[in-house]
Design a protein around this motif. Sequence first.
Motif, PDB file in Angstrom:
ATOM      1  N   LYS A  26     -16.614  -4.960  -1.612  1.00  0.00           N
ATOM      2  CA  LYS A  26     -15.493  -4.151  -1.131  1.00  0.00           C
ATOM      3  C   LYS A  26     -15.601  -3.907   0.368  1.00  0.00           C
ATOM      4  O   LYS A  26     -14.627  -4.032   1.099  1.00  0.00           O
ATOM      5  CB  LYS A  26     -15.428  -2.812  -1.871  1.00  0.00           C
ATOM      6  CG  LYS A  26     -14.724  -2.878  -3.183  1.00  0.00           C
ATOM      7  CD  LYS A  26     -14.560  -1.481  -3.744  1.00  0.00           C
ATOM      8  CE  LYS A  26     -13.719  -1.483  -4.980  1.00  0.00           C
ATOM      9  NZ  LYS A  26     -13.478  -0.134  -5.487  1.00  0.00           N
ATOM     10  N   SER A  27     -16.784  -3.554   0.828  1.00  0.00           N
ATOM     11  CA  SER A  27     -16.945  -3.285   2.257  1.00  0.00           C
ATOM     12  C   SER A  27     -16.801  -4.571   3.075  1.00  0.00           C
ATOM     13  O   SER A  27     -16.220  -4.561   4.161  1.00  0.00           O
ATOM     14  CB  SER A  27     -18.280  -2.618   2.535  1.00  0.00           C
ATOM     15  OG  SER A  27     -19.344  -3.497   2.264  1.00  0.00           O
ATOM     16  N   TYR A  28     -17.285  -5.695   2.549  1.00  0.00           N
ATOM     17  CA  TYR A  28     -17.160  -6.975   3.261  1.00  0.00           C
ATOM     18  C   TYR A  28     -15.694  -7.366   3.400  1.00  0.00           C
ATOM     19  O   TYR A  28     -15.255  -7.782   4.471  1.00  0.00           O
ATOM     20  CB  TYR A  28     -17.936  -8.066   2.524  1.00  0.00           C
ATOM     21  CG  TYR A  28     -17.750  -9.436   3.126  1.00  0.00           C
ATOM     22  CD1 TYR A  28     -18.439  -9.808   4.276  1.00  0.00           C
ATOM     23  CD2 TYR A  28     -16.873 -10.354   2.571  1.00  0.00           C
ATOM     24  CE1 TYR A  28     -18.266 -11.050   4.839  1.00  0.00           C
ATOM     25  CE2 TYR A  28     -16.682 -11.596   3.129  1.00  0.00           C
ATOM     26  CZ  TYR A  28     -17.388 -11.941   4.261  1.00  0.00           C
ATOM     27  OH  TYR A  28     -17.205 -13.173   4.832  1.00  0.00           O
ATOM     28  N   LEU A  29     -14.933  -7.251   2.304  1.00  0.00           N
ATOM     29  CA  LEU A  29     -13.522  -7.631   2.354  1.00  0.00           C
ATOM     30  C   LEU A  29     -12.704  -6.669   3.208  1.00  0.00           C
ATOM     31  O   LEU A  29     -11.696  -7.066   3.796  1.00  0.00           O
ATOM     32  CB  LEU A  29     -12.940  -7.717   0.946  1.00  0.00           C
ATOM     33  CG  LEU A  29     -13.432  -8.910   0.126  1.00  0.00           C
ATOM     34  CD1 LEU A  29     -12.909  -8.821  -1.294  1.00  0.00           C
ATOM     35  CD2 LEU A  29     -13.041 -10.222   0.766  1.00  0.00           C
ATOM     36  N   ALA A  30     -13.115  -5.412   3.301  1.00  0.00           N
ATOM     37  CA  ALA A  30     -12.405  -4.472   4.166  1.00  0.00           C
ATOM     38  C   ALA A  30     -12.630  -4.828   5.640  1.00  0.00           C
ATOM     39  O   ALA A  30     -11.707  -4.729   6.457  1.00  0.00           O
ATOM     40  CB  ALA A  30     -12.877  -3.052   3.895  1.00  0.00           C
ATOM     41  N   LYS A  31     -13.832  -5.276   5.976  1.00  0.00           N
ATOM     42  CA  LYS A  31     -14.133  -5.627   7.367  1.00  0.00           C
ATOM     43  C   LYS A  31     -13.611  -7.016   7.721  1.00  0.00           C
ATOM     44  O   LYS A  31     -13.240  -7.265   8.855  1.00  0.00           O
ATOM     45  CB  LYS A  31     -15.645  -5.593   7.596  1.00  0.00           C
ATOM     46  CG  LYS A  31     -16.219  -4.204   7.526  1.00  0.00           C
ATOM     47  CD  LYS A  31     -17.720  -4.224   7.675  1.00  0.00           C
ATOM     48  CE  LYS A  31     -18.303  -2.848   7.454  1.00  0.00           C
ATOM     49  NZ  LYS A  31     -19.760  -2.871   7.405  1.00  0.00           N
ATOM     50  N   ASN A  32     -13.620  -7.944   6.764  1.00  0.00           N
ATOM     51  CA  ASN A  32     -13.207  -9.328   6.996  1.00  0.00           C
ATOM     52  C   ASN A  32     -12.118  -9.704   5.996  1.00  0.00           C
ATOM     53  O   ASN A  32     -12.423 -10.245   4.938  1.00  0.00           O
ATOM     54  CB  ASN A  32     -14.404 -10.274   6.818  1.00  0.00           C
ATOM     55  CG  ASN A  32     -15.547  -9.914   7.711  1.00  0.00           C
ATOM     56  OD1 ASN A  32     -15.354  -9.673   8.887  1.00  0.00           O
ATOM     57  ND2 ASN A  32     -16.739  -9.859   7.162  1.00  0.00           N
ATOM     58  N   PRO A  33     -10.865  -9.433   6.318  1.00  0.00           N
ATOM     59  CA  PRO A  33      -9.801  -9.753   5.365  1.00  0.00           C
ATOM     60  C   PRO A  33      -9.736 -11.255   5.090  1.00  0.00           C
ATOM     61  O   PRO A  33     -10.027 -12.064   5.976  1.00  0.00           O
ATOM     62  CB  PRO A  33      -8.530  -9.258   6.043  1.00  0.00           C
ATOM     63  CG  PRO A  33      -8.878  -8.985   7.445  1.00  0.00           C
ATOM     64  CD  PRO A  33     -10.348  -8.854   7.540  1.00  0.00           C
ATOM     65  N   PRO A  34      -9.353 -11.624   3.873  1.00  0.00           N
ATOM     66  CA  PRO A  34      -9.345 -13.044   3.525  1.00  0.00           C
ATOM     67  C   PRO A  34      -8.273 -13.847   4.255  1.00  0.00           C
ATOM     68  O   PRO A  34      -8.379 -15.061   4.351  1.00  0.00           O
ATOM     69  CB  PRO A  34      -9.086 -13.049   2.022  1.00  0.00           C
ATOM     70  CG  PRO A  34      -8.537 -11.718   1.694  1.00  0.00           C
ATOM     71  CD  PRO A  34      -9.020 -10.776   2.741  1.00  0.00           C
ATOM     72  N   ILE A  35      -7.237 -13.209   4.788  1.00  0.00           N
ATOM     73  CA  ILE A  35      -6.184 -13.914   5.520  1.00  0.00           C
ATOM     74  C   ILE A  35      -6.155 -13.386   6.952  1.00  0.00           C
ATOM     75  O   ILE A  35      -6.014 -12.194   7.174  1.00  0.00           O
ATOM     76  CB  ILE A  35      -4.813 -13.704   4.853  1.00  0.00           C
ATOM     77  CG1 ILE A  35      -4.822 -14.311   3.460  1.00  0.00           C
ATOM     78  CG2 ILE A  35      -3.702 -14.317   5.681  1.00  0.00           C
ATOM     79  CD1 ILE A  35      -3.535 -14.145   2.700  1.00  0.00           C
ATOM     80  N   SER A  36      -6.278 -14.297   7.909  1.00  0.00           N
ATOM     81  CA  SER A  36      -6.254 -13.909   9.320  1.00  0.00           C
ATOM     82  C   SER A  36      -4.872 -14.166   9.906  1.00  0.00           C
ATOM     83  O   SER A  36      -3.994 -14.745   9.260  1.00  0.00           O
ATOM     84  CB  SER A  36      -7.311 -14.699  10.096  1.00  0.00           C
ATOM     85  OG  SER A  36      -6.972 -16.068  10.106  1.00  0.00           O
TER      86      SER A  36
END
Length: 73
Positions: A26-36
Motif C-alpha cells: 500500500k505504501s509503495y503504490l501510494a508513493k509510486n502510482p502504477p500510471i505516470s
Amino acid sequence: MIILVGVLALVVGLVGGFFIARGTMKSYLAKNPPISEDMMKSMMMSMGQKPSQKKLNQMMAQMKNQTQKAQKK
C-alpha cells in the motif's frame, strides 16, 4: 505439545507476514502510482486525443483522489 507450538508459530507468522506485506505494498503504490503522466499521455495520443498539460494534471489529480478514497475504506 511441541507440534502444537510449531503449528501456532507457523499460523502467527503467516498472518503477520500477510499484514506486513499488505502495508508495504500500500505504501509503495501510494508513493509510486502504477500510471505516470507519460503513460497517460501516450494512452491519450493512441486514442486520437491531443493531451494538454492541464488535462493531464486534472486526470492525475482525479486518479490520486480515487486512490485516497479507496484507502479510506
